[in-house]
Write an enzyme that holds these catalytic residues in place. Structure first.
Site, PDB file in Angstrom:
ATOM      1  N   PRO A 141     -46.562  -4.155 -13.258  1.00 51.29           N
ATOM      2  CA  PRO A 141     -47.276  -3.519 -12.146  1.00 51.29           C
ATOM      3  C   PRO A 141     -46.402  -3.509 -10.888  1.00 51.29           C
ATOM      4  O   PRO A 141     -45.824  -4.542 -10.535  1.00 51.29           O
ATOM      5  CB  PRO A 141     -48.492  -4.426 -11.951  1.00 51.29           C
ATOM      6  N   TYR A 170     -55.680 -11.288 -13.037  1.00 48.27           N
ATOM      7  CA  TYR A 170     -54.576 -11.457 -12.064  1.00 48.27           C
ATOM      8  C   TYR A 170     -54.866 -12.626 -11.105  1.00 48.27           C
ATOM      9  O   TYR A 170     -55.388 -12.417 -10.011  1.00 48.27           O
ATOM     10  CB  TYR A 170     -54.449 -10.124 -11.328  1.00 48.27           C
ATOM     11  N   HIS A 228     -50.430 -14.582  -6.559  1.00 49.05           N
ATOM     12  CA  HIS A 228     -50.018 -13.909  -5.327  1.00 49.05           C
ATOM     13  C   HIS A 228     -51.024 -14.063  -4.186  1.00 49.05           C
ATOM     14  O   HIS A 228     -51.114 -13.196  -3.309  1.00 49.05           O
ATOM     15  CB  HIS A 228     -49.715 -12.415  -5.597  1.00 49.05           C
ATOM     16  N   TYR A 250     -54.273 -13.948  -4.060  1.00 46.62           N
ATOM     17  CA  TYR A 250     -55.536 -13.206  -4.069  1.00 46.62           C
ATOM     18  C   TYR A 250     -56.692 -14.115  -4.534  1.00 46.62           C
ATOM     19  O   TYR A 250     -56.520 -15.310  -4.705  1.00 46.62           O
ATOM     20  CB  TYR A 250     -55.389 -11.954  -4.935  1.00 46.62           C
ATOM     21  N   ARG A 271     -34.940  -8.313 -11.617  1.00 47.76           N
ATOM     22  CA  ARG A 271     -34.121  -7.219 -11.075  1.00 47.76           C
ATOM     23  C   ARG A 271     -32.935  -6.946 -11.995  1.00 47.76           C
ATOM     24  O   ARG A 271     -31.807  -6.748 -11.555  1.00 47.76           O
ATOM     25  CB  ARG A 271     -33.644  -7.547  -9.647  1.00 47.76           C
ATOM     26  N   CYS A 322     -32.378  -3.392  -2.323  1.00 44.81           N
ATOM     27  CA  CYS A 322     -32.559  -3.269  -0.867  1.00 44.81           C
ATOM     28  C   CYS A 322     -34.031  -3.383  -0.451  1.00 44.81           C
ATOM     29  O   CYS A 322     -34.340  -3.570   0.730  1.00 44.81           O
ATOM     30  CB  CYS A 322     -31.998  -1.936  -0.380  1.00 44.81           C
TER      31      CYS A 322
END
Ligand code: ADP
Ligand code: SF4
Length: 680
Positions: A34, A174, A177, A179, A299, A348
């Site tokens: 996501p 979920y 993070h 929440y 990444r 970036c």
């Protein structure tokens, strides 16, 4: 254009093996986790096309961004998806259908923001394990009672059923993070005295119930996934030992564990601060606990790094958000033996930044992202064209234009004044932490080197007469911009009082000049260049005072999740940070400044001043060719990139791409507008 070898290196075969995830099967190991897009529920067609292109590019699983289960979870002005009603189901079904058209699985991340959101659009009370302030508005949540918990569970079940009806294959719970479910897991925030508070089992009860109830709701049609932190949420909330315990106990309740880490700024850290594969050790430590397939991110852009993740059993699926944005066709390129065509993410975080600005996604490396529906841009296909084009300037804009026009079939000549290509990306990539910027140049230089119809002339400064003599069908001026040396910028509408010497710009520093002694860096730009220049000078031994009109160092980089690390790094390097202050003059020995609120004056002894205020477009060549009125709209001379509008690198690449893609196709093509229409 030369085609790469079209056979897959058999080493990469493990990345293309299917994997069973509960009742569904992923066709390969490439998993787009996501990620936000700045579109959410508001731009459904734009979003559906973006997700579809990922599936077309070979991602075996493609997920939505965080998808609100109920109007009590509204993240406005941050764009978010929603699965509140039948209208949402129809729009989400378009996303799932697009993903399915290419044989991929569609995942949906059900989400409740809890106290974090302020519900500015719906004006519903936000809900929390206790009443606490939202992320940034003067709003506190309503403390949830047992009836609220019951309702939340109903909403979640209904959302899961709608997700199934919309055609999704993987439905997320979920609890991460920060929440709502993370609030319940938190030792410090959850002070409940009932069965939802206290012991770890109690704090995790709601998470457990939602896992079980989601499975009931979706039945045998969909897999249930959980996005969970491999190292807890920080000791006051959920220690890593507690997280490990939960993974072991709850492991079998999900078909897939999407593992993240507690520090979001590290999880999605930029290349300035966080290396590729940074989560590896923490994911490896919990890999065996769940007994279920695991996906995680890092990444990753190199196929070898991806392969290693799977072969060494750290993950079953290679998760990616940014690498899939920078190159939606990354999996196909590996499959087809076209590894040298992969457009590597530079880390970036410009993609993330624009979600925070409430704007649709953009990417420094991939100008087509978000434009698949709106402009009909495909990342791998361009319309054919004919004719000759001279491009002046081989920065990011000139290189992007050369690449696109070369692919289109034009005869392209690319002239660059310097003996090397890259313009500002080459120059900036030599500054501390910015080495990855060079990927913008390297990818494009690599591509055009294989095109027989693109000729490069480095070390060739062109003037108007030479350009006219060249007699190309089209001329693109991509001559960039230079930092101003007079202080003009956001704060000062005109030049400030400066002595004749010891005033420098970032261009000077990039040219290797390192002013010594006491150096004032005045940052009225607010993004990364000011802090990075200050660091370069501090590393060279200067005593640096960084002065900014903003309230924090590199303030805009809060949107790229870099601000805190920026300021911390500067402080650790011994740089003095002076905020909310404008430098108003410098006579070669003393710098004068004023508070931006009170005007109160300050003076500092200084040996040099570096002005990071604004850039001046280098558009003289363009003006010389088209005349002062700018020429007719269909003029064969067009400016692109920073010489047209100084901005971030992503904007230069985008501007070049837009012009190069449309060149010779009969004028401006309006972008389609995605919106809900009133039916009469
Ligand atoms: P952008 O981000 O728009 O690509 P850059 O500043 O990165 O802008 O690149 C502009 C490039 O144009 C630089 O490499 C610069 O050397 C080159 N350039 C500027 N003027 C000329 C000129 N007259 N002839 C050839 N190259 C030029
Ligand atoms: Fe990577 Fe930057 Fe593109 Fe985001 S914007 S995907 S970080 S290159």
């Amino acid at each position: 254009m030369a085609e790469g070898c079209l056979t897959m290196d058999s080493r990469f075969a493990p990345l293309f093996e299917p994997l069973r995830i509960g009742p569904v099967t992923a066709p390969n190991r490439f998993y787009q986790v996501p990620h936000c897009t700045g579109m959410g529920h508001a731009l459904p067609q734009t979003l559906a096309a973006l997700r579809e292109v990922k599936a077309e590019g070979g991602w075996g699983v493609v997920c939505t961004e965080y998808c609100s289960i109920h109007p009590s979870s509204d993240d406005h002005p941050y764009p978010f998806a929603s699965v509140w009603d039948e209208g949402d189901v129809a729009n989400l079904a378009a996303i799932a259908d697009g993903i399915h058209r290419h044989g991929a699985l569609a995942g949906i991340e059900l989400w409740h923001g809890g106290s974090y959101v302020a519900n500015l659009a719906t004006r519903e009370p936000s809900l929390g394990v206790r009443s606490m302030p939202s992320r940034e508005d003067p709003v506190q949540s309503q403390r949830m009672d047992r009836a609220d918990i019951r309702r939340l569970k109903e909403w979640h079940r209904a959302a899961a059923r709608r997700a199934r009806a919309a055609g999704f294959d993987i439905v997320y719970v979920y609890p991460t993070h920060g929440y709502l479910l993370a609030e319940f897991l938190s030792r410090s925030l959850n002070g409940r005295r009932d069965e939802y508070g206290g012991s770890l089992a109690n704090r995790a009860r709601l998470f457990r119930e939602l896992l079980e109830e989601t499975r009931d709701a979706v039945g045998e049609r969909c897999a249930v996934a959980a996005r969970f932190s491999a190292d807890g949420h920080g000791d006051p909330h959920l220690t890593s030992e507690e997280a490990h315990e939960l993974l072991a106990v709850l492991g079998p309740l999900a078909d897939l564990w999407d593992l993240v880490i507690g520090d979001y700024e590290e999880e999605m850290g930029s290349s300035r601060f966080v290396e590729e594969g940074a989560l590896e050790a923490r994911v490896r430590a919990v890999r065996g606990l769940t007994g279920r397939p695991v996906v995680s991110v890092g990444r990753f852009t190199s196929p070898d790094a991806m392969l290693r993740q799977v072969r060494s059993g750290i993950v079953d699926l290679v998760g990616a958000a940014r690498p899939s944005i920078a190159d939606p066709f990354l999996p196909s390129k590996i499959r087809d033996g076209r590894i040298d065509e992969i457009r590597e993410c530079i880390g970036c975080n410009v993609c993330y930044a624009h979600d925070a600005r409430g704007a649709p996604i953009r990417c420094t490396q991939n100008p087509t992202i978000g434009e698949e529906w709106r402009r009909g841009w495909h990342p791998e296909r361009v319309p054919e064209g004919r004719g000759s084009v001279l491009i002046v300037g081989a920065g990011a804009a000139g290189l992007e234009a050369a690449q696109v026009l070369g692919r289109r079939g034009f005869e392209v000549s690319l002239a660059e004044r310097e003996p090397f290509p890259g313009g500002r990306v080459s120059r900036e990539s030599r500054l501390p932490g910015l080495a990855a910027w060079a990927r913008v140049r390297d990818h494009r230089v690599g591509q055009i080197a294989r095109m027989a119809n693109v000729a490069t002339y480095y070390g060739s400064a062109l003037d108007a007469a030479t350009i006219r003599e060249f007699a190309a069908d089209h001329v693109l001026i991509a001559t960039g911009a230079r930092w101003r040396r007079d202080g003009t910028g956001r704060w000062h509408a005109g030049p400030i009082e400066l002595g004749p010497a010891r005033v420098y710009t970032p261009d000077d520093v990039m040219d290797g000049i390192r002013p010594e002694g006491r150096v004032v860096v005045f940052d009225d730009d607010h993004y990364y260049i000011g802090p990075v220049i200050a660091l370069a000078l501090a590393h060279a031994g200067a005593s640096v005072r960084y002065v900014t009109t903003a309230g924090r160092a590199g303030e805009w980089s809060s949107h790229t999740a870099e601000q805190r690390r920026t300021q911390r790094g500067m402080l650790e390097a011994g740089i003095e940070i002076v905020v909310s202050t404008a430098v108003v003059g410098f006579d070669g020995g003393t710098a004068r400044a004023e508070c931006v609120f009170t005007g109160r004056a300050a003076t500092w002894g200084a040996d040099a001043l570096v002005l990071v205020t604004s850039r001046e477009p280098e558009d003289g060549l363009h003006a010389a060719l088209v005349g002062s009125d700018g020429g007719a709209p269909d003029s064969r001379v067009v400016r692109i990139g920073d010489c047209r509008q100084p901005s971030i690198i992503a904007a230069a690449v985008y501007s070049a791409h837009a012009v190069a893609r449309e060149l010779g196709r009969g004028g401006d093509r309006p972008a389609a507008r995605d919106r809900v229409l009133i039916l009469r």
